[in-house]
Design a protein around this motif. Structure first.
Motif, mmCIF file in Angstrom:
data_model
loop_
_atom_site.group_PDB
_atom_site.id
_atom_site.type_symbol
_atom_site.label_atom_id
_atom_site.label_comp_id
_atom_site.label_asym_id
_atom_site.label_seq_id
_atom_site.Cartn_x
_atom_site.Cartn_y
_atom_site.Cartn_z
ATOM 1 N N THR A 60 -9.255 4.091 -3.328
ATOM 2 C CA THR A 60 -8.082 3.165 -3.565
ATOM 3 C C THR A 60 -7.370 3.549 -4.757
ATOM 4 N N MET A 61 -6.323 2.704 -5.068
ATOM 5 C CA MET A 61 -5.467 2.823 -6.210
ATOM 6 C C MET A 61 -5.677 2.055 -7.338
ATOM 7 N N MET A 62 -5.673 2.460 -8.456
ATOM 8 C CA MET A 62 -5.821 1.658 -9.747
ATOM 9 C C MET A 62 -4.603 1.642 -10.511
ATOM 10 N N PHE A 98 0.830 -1.324 -0.090
ATOM 11 C CA PHE A 98 -0.069 0.065 -0.027
ATOM 12 C C PHE A 98 0.827 1.339 0.049
ATOM 13 N N GLN A 99 1.778 1.061 0.689
ATOM 14 C CA GLN A 99 2.625 2.354 0.882
ATOM 15 C C GLN A 99 3.705 2.565 -0.567
ATOM 16 N N ARG A 100 4.025 1.367 -1.081
ATOM 17 C CA ARG A 100 4.904 1.360 -2.230
ATOM 18 C C ARG A 100 4.231 1.834 -3.231
ATOM 19 N N PHE A 101 3.058 1.543 -3.482
ATOM 20 C CA PHE A 101 2.173 1.953 -4.757
ATOM 21 C C PHE A 101 1.930 3.473 -4.473
ATOM 22 N N GLU A 106 3.548 8.655 -14.640
ATOM 23 C CA GLU A 106 4.845 7.729 -15.312
ATOM 24 C C GLU A 106 4.626 6.463 -15.154
ATOM 25 N N TYR A 107 3.756 5.990 -14.040
ATOM 26 C CA TYR A 107 3.506 4.404 -13.689
ATOM 27 C C TYR A 107 2.425 4.143 -13.913
ATOM 28 N N GLY A 108 1.267 5.030 -14.437
ATOM 29 C CA GLY A 108 0.003 4.558 -14.419
ATOM 30 C C GLY A 108 -0.919 3.958 -13.205
ATOM 31 N N PRO A 159 -1.322 -3.403 -17.876
ATOM 32 C CA PRO A 159 -0.286 -3.544 -19.140
ATOM 33 C C PRO A 159 0.728 -2.354 -19.201
ATOM 34 N N TYR A 160 0.223 -1.133 -18.830
ATOM 35 C CA TYR A 160 1.410 0.088 -19.111
ATOM 36 C C TYR A 160 2.419 -0.091 -17.847
ATOM 37 N N TYR A 161 1.835 -0.233 -16.726
ATOM 38 C CA TYR A 161 2.662 -0.547 -15.434
ATOM 39 C C TYR A 161 3.834 -1.621 -15.551
ATOM 40 N N LEU A 162 3.349 -2.663 -15.948
ATOM 41 C CA LEU A 162 4.324 -3.897 -16.102
ATOM 42 C C LEU A 162 5.587 -3.390 -17.399
ATOM 43 N N ARG A 163 5.054 -2.661 -18.341
ATOM 44 C CA ARG A 163 6.093 -2.278 -19.314
ATOM 45 C C ARG A 163 7.057 -1.179 -19.000
ATOM 46 N N VAL A 164 6.604 -0.436 -17.958
ATOM 47 C CA VAL A 164 7.580 0.487 -17.300
ATOM 48 C C VAL A 164 8.361 0.067 -16.190
#
Length: 372
Positions: free
Chosen positions: A241-243, A177-180, A187-189, A247-252
Motif C-alpha cells: 500500500t502507499m505510505m 485510493f485512486q487520488r493518492f 514530489e509529494y512524498g 510532514p513533507y506532504y502537508l507542506r507541498v
C-alpha cells in the motif's frame, strides 16, 4: 554505530544484516529460503523525538453532512479516527459534492489539517475562490503527527454503523485510493511500500477478508511459511500500500493551494455565531476534534496516539503491522514506532511508560525467538 544504506546493504550482503539483527526464527519449513529483511535498530539511544496527537474518533464513523446556520450552509467533514490521512481525499470529495453550488463562487474551509487542505484543493480545482480559516497551520496540526500509512484503520466501531455508512466508507476509500496513486513519487512524498503483518496466529482477515468490499484495496497479498522472514513472529503475511510522508506532504499540499490562489487566514472560532458571520455562504467544517465543542457533537472523542520516532534508517523501506500496540513505518524523516489508541484521553504530554512499552514491543519483533 555505522548506519546502513541501500548501497552499503547491497555491498556487504545479507550476512551484515543477519549480524545486526539479534537473531532469526529458529525453524522454517523444508526447502524454504529465509528472506532477510533489514532490521530496525530499536534502541533508546536512537530516539529522535516522542510525539502525541489526539485523533478525532467517532464510534459511528466520519461525519459528512449539511447543517444550516441561518443563511450559511455548513458542510461537516470530520471524525476520521485513525484514518484521516487515508480518507482525506475521499471524504473531501463527498463533502464537495454535497456543498458545491454552481451559483456560489466563494467558499470557506475551517481547518488546515489534511482533511481541510484536501477539501480546499478539490474546490479550487472546480474554479472556486477558497479561504481557509484555521487556528493552526502545519507543522502544528494533528495531521503532521500521523503515521501516514494508507489504510482506513480505527475509523469506527463495527457495532455502531449500518450498511449505508459502510457503503459510504468504501466509496470514500475508493476515491482516496485512486487520488493518492496520482501523487506517488518524490514530489509529494507518497510511495508504494510493502507492509508485513506479524502475529502469533494467522491473520487472514487483515487488512480485509476476501469477500469484503474493502478487499479491493488489498494489493499483492501473500502469506509466508513459518521462518521464511527474519522477524520474531510465528505468522507473517504482506500486502502493498502507499505510505505518505505526512510532514513533507502537508507542506507541498499547502504550497499547491497557495499557488492556485487559495487564501489562508489564521483564525479560531469560539462559537457558531462566528461561523455564521463569515462572508462566505458555504462553509466546510474540517475542524476535527474541535467540531465536538463548536457544533455540539457529543459523539466525538479523542483517541490519544503516542509515537516514538527513531533516527532514520535509509534501508528500512517497509512497514510492520501487528494488530497490537507495535507497528513500524519506515519514513525518510525517521522510523515511526507506534503506538497507542487511548479513547477519551485528552493528554498531549508524552508518557514515559508508553514510550517504554512502544520500544519494548517493537524491539521484540527483531529479537531472537525462543527455541521450539
Amino acid at each position: 554505530m555505522t548506519q546502513l544504506t541501500r548501497r552499503t546493504f547491497a555491498a556487504t550482503g545479507l550476512a551484515a544484516v543477519a549480524t545486526a539483527c539479534a537473531g532469526v526464527p529458529a525453524s522454517r519449513g523444508p526447502g524454504v529460503a529465509m528472506k532477510q529483511v533489514p532490521p530496525v535498530i530499536v534502541d533508546p539511544g536512537r530516539v529522535a523525538r516522542v510525539v502525541v496527537g489526539l485523533r478525532p474518533y467517532r464510534p459511528t464513523g466520519f461525519r459528512v453532512e449539511r447543517e444550516m446556520l441561518g443563511e450559511t450552509a455548513v458542510i461537516h467533514n470530520y471524525g476520521h479516527g485513525g484514518g484521516g490521512i487515508t480518507l482525506s481525499w475521499g471524504t473531501a470529495h463527498l463533502a464537495v459534492e454535497e456543498g458545491w453550488d454552481p451559483n456560489v463562487k466563494d467558499y470557506a474551509v475551517m481547518g488546515a489539517g489534511i482533511v481541510g487542505l484536501s477539501t480546499a484543493m478539490l474546490l479550487l480545482e472546480r474554479g472556486a475562490n477558497v479561504t481557509i480559516y484555521a487556528k493552526a497551520l502545519s507543522p502544528e496540526t494533528t495531521s503532521n503527527i500521523a503515521g501516514g500509512q494508507w489504510w482506513p484503520a480505527s475509523v469506527y466501531q463495527e457495532s455502531m454503523v449500518d450498511d449505508a455508512y459502510r457503503a459510504t466508507h468504501v466509496a470514500a476509500s475508493r476515491f482516496a485510493f485512486q487520488r493518492f496513486q496520482l501523487l506517488t513519487g518524490p514530489e509529494y512524498g507518497v510511495t508504494w511500500e510493502v507492509n508485513y503483518v506479524l502475529s502469533d496466529e494467522a491473520k487472514r482477515d487483515t487488512p480485509a477478508p476476501k469477500g469484503s468490499p474493502m478487499h479491493e484495496f488489498v494489493v499483492n497479498e501473500r502469506e509466508y511459511e513459518p521462518g521464511e522472514l527474519s522477524f520474531n513472529a510465528p505468522f507473517a503475511k504482506s500486502f502493498d500500500t502507499m505510505m505518505v510522508d505526512t510532514p513533507y506532504y502537508l507542506r507541498v499540499l499547502e504550497r499547491d493551494i497557495r499557488l492556485r490562489g487559495g487564501k489562508i487566514v489564521v483564525q479560531s472560532f469560539d462559537d457558531v455565531a462566528q461561523v455564521a458571520a463569515l462572508p462566505e455562504s458555504v462553509v466546510f467544517n474540517c475542524t476535527g476534534l474541535g467540531a465536538g465543542a463548536l457544533f455540539g457533537d457529543a459523539g466525538i472523542m479523542p483517541a490519544r496516539g503516542q509515537l516514538v520516532i527513531l533516527q532514520p534508517q535509509e534501508e528500512v523501506d517497509y512497514n510492520i503491522i501487528t494488530g497490537k500496540h507495535a507497528y513500524m513505518f519506515g519514513r525518510r524523516d525517521g522510523i515511526v514506532l507506534g503506538g497507542t489508541f487511548q479513547k477519551g484521553n485528552w493528554s498531549l504530554e508524552p508518557s514515559a511508560e508508553d514510550t517504554a512499552m512502544i520500544l519494548a514491543e517493537n524491539r521484540a519483533l527483531f529479537e531472537r525467538p525462543m527455541q521450539a
